[in-house]
Design a protein around this motif. Sequence first.
Motif, PDB file in Angstrom:
ATOM      1  N   ASP A 148      46.986  35.548  37.581  1.00 63.42           N
ATOM      2  CA  ASP A 148      47.960  34.506  37.919  1.00 63.42           C
ATOM      3  C   ASP A 148      49.339  34.761  37.312  1.00 63.42           C
ATOM      4  OD1 ASP A 148      46.095  33.131  39.439  1.00 63.42           O
ATOM      5  OD2 ASP A 148      45.431  31.920  37.739  1.00 63.42           O
ATOM      6  N   LYS A 181      51.442  37.528  35.647  1.00 60.79           N
ATOM      7  CA  LYS A 181      51.514  38.956  35.342  1.00 60.79           C
ATOM      8  C   LYS A 181      52.184  39.146  33.978  1.00 60.79           C
ATOM      9  CE  LYS A 181      50.312  39.922  39.695  1.00 60.79           C
ATOM     10  NZ  LYS A 181      49.607  38.743  40.160  1.00 60.79           N
ATOM     11  N   HIS A 227      43.563  39.409  32.270  1.00 62.17           N
ATOM     12  CA  HIS A 227      44.107  38.071  32.515  1.00 62.17           C
ATOM     13  C   HIS A 227      44.831  37.512  31.295  1.00 62.17           C
ATOM     14  CE1 HIS A 227      42.256  37.605  36.487  1.00 62.17           C
ATOM     15  NE2 HIS A 227      41.294  38.337  35.975  1.00 62.17           N
ATOM     16  N   GLU A 283      45.904  42.440  40.843  1.00 59.30           N
ATOM     17  CA  GLU A 283      45.564  41.454  41.876  1.00 59.30           C
ATOM     18  C   GLU A 283      44.673  40.386  41.256  1.00 59.30           C
ATOM     19  OE1 GLU A 283      46.142  41.207  45.360  1.00 59.30           O
ATOM     20  OE2 GLU A 283      47.648  42.780  45.124  1.00 59.30           O
ATOM     21  N   GLY A 284      44.981  39.135  41.527  1.00 58.86           N
ATOM     22  CA  GLY A 284      44.177  38.036  41.012  1.00 58.86           C
ATOM     23  C   GLY A 284      44.594  37.548  39.627  1.00 58.86           C
TER      24      GLY A 284
END
Length: 123
Positions: free
Chosen positions: A94, A96, A64, A91-92
């Motif tokens: 926010d 990239k 993240h 995925e997930g």
Amino acid sequence: MTKVGISPPGTKTYAPYTPAVVVGKQVWLSGQINIDAGDDITAQTKGTLEKIDALLAEAGTSKHDLVFVQVLLKTMDFYAPMNEVYGAWLEGVDVKPTRAAFAVDALPADALVEIVVQAVKQD
């Protein structure tokens, strides 16, 4: 600023380098490969991303916090399957990370993919 090397027990390197270095809030990972994961691009990409997750966690961060990813491929024929695994891994997330991906003549240990990442720890 203090520079801290991250080299978890059992980490295999193919040259004289440190797998991860933390300087302040910045986390720099050396190019990661995982030839033990299998002999196809999907397995090696998954295995490499698992190593990256583990190194980031050891450095006190996660995917993240990634800001840049560089993907080196043995051939651009591997781009689509690598990208599918890579996309699922993000995925997930926010925001990239930025990314570059390109083919190179050869990779260490005859790997099919090598991935380099840089992260900045959040406050």
